[in-house]
Design a protein around this motif. Sequence first.
Motif, PDB file in Angstrom:
ATOM      1  N   TYR A 108      39.852  44.989  43.952  1.00 47.24           N
ATOM      2  CA  TYR A 108      40.030  43.873  43.025  1.00 47.24           C
ATOM      3  C   TYR A 108      38.801  43.721  42.131  1.00 47.24           C
ATOM      4  N   THR A 109      37.629  43.993  42.670  1.00 49.70           N
ATOM      5  CA  THR A 109      36.403  43.917  41.866  1.00 49.70           C
ATOM      6  C   THR A 109      36.495  44.875  40.691  1.00 49.70           C
ATOM      7  N   PHE A 110      37.084  46.048  40.901  1.00 54.78           N
ATOM      8  CA  PHE A 110      37.252  47.007  39.806  1.00 54.78           C
ATOM      9  C   PHE A 110      38.218  46.454  38.756  1.00 54.78           C
ATOM     10  N   GLN A 111      39.265  45.751  39.190  1.00 57.04           N
ATOM     11  CA  GLN A 111      40.183  45.120  38.229  1.00 57.04           C
ATOM     12  C   GLN A 111      39.435  44.106  37.357  1.00 57.04           C
ATOM     13  N   VAL A 112      38.566  43.327  37.992  1.00 53.36           N
ATOM     14  CA  VAL A 112      37.761  42.346  37.253  1.00 53.36           C
ATOM     15  C   VAL A 112      36.850  43.073  36.263  1.00 53.36           C
ATOM     16  N   PHE A 113      36.239  44.155  36.712  1.00 52.69           N
ATOM     17  CA  PHE A 113      35.356  44.982  35.875  1.00 52.69           C
ATOM     18  C   PHE A 113      36.103  45.486  34.640  1.00 52.69           C
ATOM     19  N   GLY A 169      38.604  33.508  47.408  1.00 47.83           N
ATOM     20  CA  GLY A 169      40.000  33.397  47.827  1.00 47.83           C
ATOM     21  C   GLY A 169      40.817  34.657  47.675  1.00 47.83           C
ATOM     22  N   THR A 170      40.151  35.808  47.581  1.00 50.00           N
ATOM     23  CA  THR A 170      40.882  37.050  47.323  1.00 50.00           C
ATOM     24  C   THR A 170      41.704  37.532  48.519  1.00 50.00           C
ATOM     25  N   LEU A 171      41.546  36.876  49.661  1.00 51.66           N
ATOM     26  CA  LEU A 171      42.421  37.198  50.804  1.00 51.66           C
ATOM     27  C   LEU A 171      43.867  36.812  50.491  1.00 51.66           C
ATOM     28  N   GLU A 172      44.036  35.871  49.552  1.00 56.74           N
ATOM     29  CA  GLU A 172      45.363  35.495  49.050  1.00 56.74           C
ATOM     30  C   GLU A 172      45.370  35.750  47.541  1.00 56.74           C
ATOM     31  N   LEU A 173      45.272  37.016  47.196  1.00 60.00           N
ATOM     32  CA  LEU A 173      45.016  37.432  45.820  1.00 60.00           C
ATOM     33  C   LEU A 173      46.054  36.914  44.828  1.00 60.00           C
ATOM     34  N   GLU A 174      47.331  36.919  45.236  1.00 61.75           N
ATOM     35  CA  GLU A 174      48.384  36.502  44.300  1.00 61.75           C
ATOM     36  C   GLU A 174      48.189  35.060  43.823  1.00 61.75           C
ATOM     37  N   LYS A 175      47.503  34.236  44.629  1.00 65.02           N
ATOM     38  CA  LYS A 175      47.273  32.835  44.256  1.00 65.02           C
ATOM     39  C   LYS A 175      46.094  32.659  43.300  1.00 65.02           C
ATOM     40  N   VAL A 176      45.173  33.600  43.318  1.00 68.74           N
ATOM     41  CA  VAL A 176      43.928  33.381  42.580  1.00 68.74           C
ATOM     42  C   VAL A 176      43.733  34.295  41.375  1.00 68.74           C
ATOM     43  N   ILE A 177      44.508  35.339  41.274  1.00 65.57           N
ATOM     44  CA  ILE A 177      44.245  36.321  40.219  1.00 65.57           C
ATOM     45  C   ILE A 177      44.335  35.716  38.816  1.00 65.57           C
ATOM     46  N   PRO A 195      43.951  32.433  37.764  1.00 61.94           N
ATOM     47  CA  PRO A 195      42.785  31.596  37.434  1.00 61.94           C
ATOM     48  C   PRO A 195      41.483  32.398  37.332  1.00 61.94           C
ATOM     49  N   HIS A 196      41.345  33.431  38.148  1.00 64.77           N
ATOM     50  CA  HIS A 196      40.139  34.263  38.055  1.00 64.77           C
ATOM     51  C   HIS A 196      40.035  34.937  36.693  1.00 64.77           C
ATOM     52  N   MET A 197      41.137  35.520  36.246  1.00 65.06           N
ATOM     53  CA  MET A 197      41.114  36.211  34.964  1.00 65.06           C
ATOM     54  C   MET A 197      40.857  35.241  33.809  1.00 65.06           C
ATOM     55  N   GLN A 198      41.326  34.006  33.970  1.00 71.98           N
ATOM     56  CA  GLN A 198      41.037  32.965  32.988  1.00 71.98           C
ATOM     57  C   GLN A 198      39.533  32.653  32.971  1.00 71.98           C
ATOM     58  N   GLN A 199      38.920  32.619  34.152  1.00 70.40           N
ATOM     59  CA  GLN A 199      37.481  32.362  34.238  1.00 70.40           C
ATOM     60  C   GLN A 199      36.674  33.489  33.590  1.00 70.40           C
ATOM     61  N   ILE A 200      37.142  34.731  33.736  1.00 72.80           N
ATOM     62  CA  ILE A 200      36.471  35.867  33.096  1.00 72.80           C
ATOM     63  C   ILE A 200      36.564  35.730  31.573  1.00 72.80           C
TER      64      ILE A 200
END
Length: 198
Positions: free
Chosen positions: A15-20, A171-179, A181-186
């Motif tokens: 997932y870190t690579f996806q964020v990258f 919260g990446t243990l439940e990735l589908e819930k956080v992806i 909002p995370h991408m919005q934060q990026i």
Amino acid sequence: MNILIVYCHPSKKSYTFQVFERLKSLLKKQNLNFEVSDLYEMNFQGDLSETEYEREGFAKTELPVCKDVLAEHAKIERADCIIFLYPVWWSDCPAKLKGWFDRVYSVGYAYGQNDSFPKMKTLKLGLVICTAGHSNDFLTEIGIAQSMQNIMLDDRLGKRFEQKEMLILGGTLELEKVIAPHMQQIEEIVTKIKNHST
């Protein structure tokens, strides 16, 4: 604004690579200049050699600095902003990134015996982005979030940056819930960088 991304993860399946990848895409979209130190891709040596220890431990600045470290110094000097991107492993960054600080923050460059000694310039902006399995609430509750901020922002980034910020993508243990909002934060981080550069 010139940006250096210091990226540390061994797997392109992470997932870190996806964020990258998302971060790079957004920076390109905003026409922001960046270069990358992908520590695993570079096979960056994180361990100090005996000679490096002698240089660091006894402030023997007459001893030479390794070529790979000098290359990182040059990247820092070209940058206005550094983004450190990594996963949280055992409440800290991966050992290879810790080794980057151990070696690249060399005596006479990033620190010294008095304020006039170090040569490293003060950068405008330092951003720390890390992915974590546990939620931010849990990391805050048990004190890990504050500990990571103290280590990264107060010590490792310290006075070397005019402005500093840490973003924990928990919260990446439940990735589908956080992806989402995370991408919005990026996206918000990239907008902040863009605004900072104008």
